[in-house]
Design a protein around this motif. Structure first.
Motif: not given
Length: 115
Positions: A105-111, A94-98, A59-69
């Motif tokens: 299938x997915x990578x999640x980066x949170x702040x 963002x789409x990524x090749x791997x 609930x305190x997340x202020x920024x997210x980055x998500x990478x999808x294959x």
């Protein structure tokens, strides 16, 4: 930066056997569930525990980055994402090749901010 918690690069892997059974569809029942939904839930549940241990929460997340294959998985991903974030934080997708572990299938980066 002392008021922020960074949780970078979370994927659905136990780093020993790859994608764990709870994060993938059972091959004996391929029409029950979806890999992207299971992996997204697995990662977000791990991140929720990580932030709790650090003294904050999703609930305190202020920024997210998500990478999808595969960006075709976005709808299934977003369905689970909205369960965890009814009022979603700013997110870059963002789409990524791997990813580091085959089958992920997915990578999640949170702040998150400290409460």
């Amino acid at each position: 930066m002392g008021d922020l918690v960074f949780a970078a690069g979370q994927i659905a892997s136990d780093f020993s056997t790859g994608v764990p059974p709870e994060a993938r569809v059972d091959p004996a029942f391929p029409y029950y569930g979806s890999d992207i939904k299971r992996q997204t839930r697995y990662v977000l549940e791990n991140l929720a525990r990580t932030f709790e241990a650090a003294g904050t929460s999703l609930g305190q997340v202020v920024k997210a980055q998500v990478f999808h294959t595969d960006l075709a998985n976005f709808d299934g991903f977003d369905e689970v994402w909205r369960e965890f974030f009814p009022s979603p934080p700013p997110r870059t997708t963002v789409g990524t090749t791997g990813l580091l572990v085959p089958g992920c299938l997915v990578e999640i980066d949170l702040v998150a901010a400290m409460p």
